[in-house]
Motif scaffolding. Sequence first.
Motif, PDB file in Angstrom:
ATOM      1  N   ALA A   1       0.804  -1.220   0.000  1.00  0.00           N
ATOM      2  CA  ALA A   1       0.000   0.000   0.000  1.00  0.00           C
ATOM      3  C   ALA A   1       0.842   1.279   0.000  1.00  0.00           C
ATOM      4  CB  ALA A   1      -0.953  -0.006   1.194  1.00  0.00           C
ATOM      5  N   SER A   2       1.933   1.305   0.747  1.00  0.00           N
ATOM      6  CA  SER A   2       2.710   2.543   0.837  1.00  0.00           C
ATOM      7  C   SER A   2       3.625   2.710  -0.374  1.00  0.00           C
ATOM      8  CB  SER A   2       3.544   2.548   2.116  1.00  0.00           C
ATOM      9  OG  SER A   2       4.620   1.636   2.012  1.00  0.00           O
ATOM     10  N   THR A   3       4.008   3.947  -0.610  1.00  0.00           N
ATOM     11  CA  THR A   3       4.928   4.245  -1.704  1.00  0.00           C
ATOM     12  C   THR A   3       6.274   3.569  -1.468  1.00  0.00           C
ATOM     13  OG1 THR A   3       3.847   6.376  -2.019  1.00  0.00           O
ATOM     14  CG2 THR A   3       6.037   6.127  -2.980  1.00  0.00           C
ATOM     15  N   GLN A   4       6.730   3.585  -0.224  1.00  0.00           N
ATOM     16  CA  GLN A   4       8.002   2.946   0.101  1.00  0.00           C
ATOM     17  C   GLN A   4       7.957   1.442  -0.186  1.00  0.00           C
ATOM     18  OE1 GLN A   4       9.187   3.279   4.194  1.00  0.00           O
ATOM     19  NE2 GLN A   4      11.265   2.585   3.788  1.00  0.00           N
ATOM     20  N   ALA A   5       6.855   0.795   0.165  1.00  0.00           N
ATOM     21  CA  ALA A   5       6.708  -0.638  -0.098  1.00  0.00           C
ATOM     22  C   ALA A   5       6.738  -0.914  -1.597  1.00  0.00           C
ATOM     23  CB  ALA A   5       5.412  -1.162   0.514  1.00  0.00           C
ATOM     24  N   LYS A   6       6.093  -0.062  -2.369  1.00  0.00           N
ATOM     25  CA  LYS A   6       6.083  -0.239  -3.830  1.00  0.00           C
ATOM     26  C   LYS A   6       7.484  -0.060  -4.406  1.00  0.00           C
ATOM     27  CE  LYS A   6       1.314   0.827  -4.965  1.00  0.00           C
ATOM     28  NZ  LYS A   6       0.592   1.268  -3.804  1.00  0.00           N
ATOM     29  N   ILE A   7       8.206   0.945  -3.938  1.00  0.00           N
ATOM     30  CA  ILE A   7       9.560   1.195  -4.451  1.00  0.00           C
ATOM     31  C   ILE A   7      10.468   0.001  -4.163  1.00  0.00           C
ATOM     32  CG2 ILE A   7      11.655   2.588  -4.130  1.00  0.00           C
ATOM     33  CD1 ILE A   7       9.744   5.018  -3.728  1.00  0.00           C
ATOM     34  N   PHE A   8      10.493  -0.426  -2.889  1.00  0.00           N
ATOM     35  CA  PHE A   8      11.357  -1.559  -2.539  1.00  0.00           C
ATOM     36  C   PHE A   8      10.875  -2.852  -3.190  1.00  0.00           C
ATOM     37  CE2 PHE A   8      12.687   1.194   1.055  1.00  0.00           C
ATOM     38  CZ  PHE A   8      14.047   1.180   0.792  1.00  0.00           C
ATOM     39  N   GLY A   9       9.569  -3.021  -3.301  1.00  0.00           N
ATOM     40  CA  GLY A   9       9.022  -4.214  -3.947  1.00  0.00           C
ATOM     41  C   GLY A   9       9.412  -4.296  -5.409  1.00  0.00           C
ATOM     42  N   PHE A  10       9.266  -3.180  -6.119  1.00  0.00           N
ATOM     43  CA  PHE A  10       9.609  -3.193  -7.539  1.00  0.00           C
ATOM     44  C   PHE A  10      11.122  -3.275  -7.756  1.00  0.00           C
ATOM     45  CE2 PHE A  10       5.238  -1.499  -8.115  1.00  0.00           C
ATOM     46  CZ  PHE A  10       4.779  -2.529  -8.915  1.00  0.00           C
ATOM     47  N   LEU A  11      11.913  -2.732  -6.841  1.00  0.00           N
ATOM     48  CA  LEU A  11      13.361  -2.919  -6.922  1.00  0.00           C
ATOM     49  C   LEU A  11      13.716  -4.397  -6.718  1.00  0.00           C
ATOM     50  CD1 LEU A  11      14.755   0.215  -5.029  1.00  0.00           C
ATOM     51  CD2 LEU A  11      14.975  -0.321  -7.466  1.00  0.00           C
ATOM     52  N   GLY A  12      13.016  -5.045  -5.801  1.00  0.00           N
ATOM     53  CA  GLY A  12      13.226  -6.483  -5.595  1.00  0.00           C
ATOM     54  C   GLY A  12      12.854  -7.283  -6.826  1.00  0.00           C
ATOM     55  N   ILE A  13      11.737  -6.923  -7.458  1.00  0.00           N
ATOM     56  CA  ILE A  13      11.325  -7.610  -8.690  1.00  0.00           C
ATOM     57  C   ILE A  13      12.339  -7.362  -9.799  1.00  0.00           C
ATOM     58  CG2 ILE A  13       9.598  -7.588 -10.536  1.00  0.00           C
ATOM     59  CD1 ILE A  13       7.461  -7.367  -8.353  1.00  0.00           C
ATOM     60  N   LEU A  14      12.858  -6.152  -9.897  1.00  0.00           N
ATOM     61  CA  LEU A  14      13.902  -5.857 -10.887  1.00  0.00           C
ATOM     62  C   LEU A  14      15.137  -6.723 -10.640  1.00  0.00           C
ATOM     63  CD1 LEU A  14      14.877  -4.135 -13.277  1.00  0.00           C
ATOM     64  CD2 LEU A  14      15.701  -2.475 -11.609  1.00  0.00           C
ATOM     65  N   ALA A  15      15.521  -6.879  -9.372  1.00  0.00           N
ATOM     66  CA  ALA A  15      16.666  -7.744  -9.038  1.00  0.00           C
ATOM     67  C   ALA A  15      16.377  -9.188  -9.444  1.00  0.00           C
ATOM     68  CB  ALA A  15      16.976  -7.657  -7.547  1.00  0.00           C
ATOM     69  N   LEU A  16      15.133  -9.650  -9.237  1.00  0.00           N
ATOM     70  CA  LEU A  16      14.763 -11.007  -9.662  1.00  0.00           C
ATOM     71  C   LEU A  16      14.845 -11.157 -11.175  1.00  0.00           C
ATOM     72  CD1 LEU A  16      11.751 -11.755  -7.317  1.00  0.00           C
ATOM     73  CD2 LEU A  16      13.855 -13.080  -7.476  1.00  0.00           C
ATOM     74  N   ILE A  17      14.391 -10.156 -11.903  1.00  0.00           N
ATOM     75  CA  ILE A  17      14.444 -10.208 -13.367  1.00  0.00           C
ATOM     76  C   ILE A  17      15.890 -10.316 -13.837  1.00  0.00           C
ATOM     77  CG2 ILE A  17      14.038  -8.860 -15.474  1.00  0.00           C
ATOM     78  CD1 ILE A  17      11.472  -7.789 -14.064  1.00  0.00           C
ATOM     79  N   ILE A  18      16.773  -9.527 -13.245  1.00  0.00           N
ATOM     80  CA  ILE A  18      18.192  -9.586 -13.606  1.00  0.00           C
ATOM     81  C   ILE A  18      18.761 -10.963 -13.258  1.00  0.00           C
ATOM     82  CG2 ILE A  18      20.489  -8.657 -13.051  1.00  0.00           C
ATOM     83  CD1 ILE A  18      19.024  -5.906 -12.670  1.00  0.00           C
ATOM     84  N   GLY A  19      18.396 -11.482 -12.095  1.00  0.00           N
ATOM     85  CA  GLY A  19      18.867 -12.804 -11.691  1.00  0.00           C
ATOM     86  C   GLY A  19      18.388 -13.904 -12.615  1.00  0.00           C
TER      87      GLY A  19
END
Length: 177
Positions: free
Chosen positions: A112-130
Amino acid sequence: MSYLFLFIPAIGWGLMPMFVAGVKKSSIYHQILGTVLGAFIFGAIVTLIKHPAFNATTFILAMLAGAAWVIGQVGQYYSYSKVGVSETMPISTGLQLIGVPLVGVLIFGEWASTQAKIFGFLGILALIIGVACTSLTDKGTAEGNKQNQTTTMIVLVLTTLGYITSSSIPKALKATA
């Protein structure tokens, strides 16, 4: 000691691809039939022991989730036979780790929070790279020269949507309860 039991499903799902891919004379049909029958028998035993409450809606949604899971499983078994377990698993697992949270955010309003979205999407980006890094093969190796690799990866990506759907249906059921 009780926490050790939590690792049993992960170990089982981790070892299953090696066992299934190791049965050389079995067809995808036989592999999926064995897996589904094993899951059904286990589920029936747990149902007899635990007596969970369910109604027609939960039963139908469970059947739909199971059907979606079978689609994902068939795609994996197909990919095992074409490109092997070591190429199939990182892509399938990575796509599930990317897809399920995206469904959670986009459909169920998680993070729900902007911070959660930022860190969540950064985590997904890291998964995509992995996933991209683990799915690369060297040009000179047997895996790098497989002609059916592109078709197999397309099938795997599309059927992994079955896994994502099967993981999302219980969340939808819980959200409506």
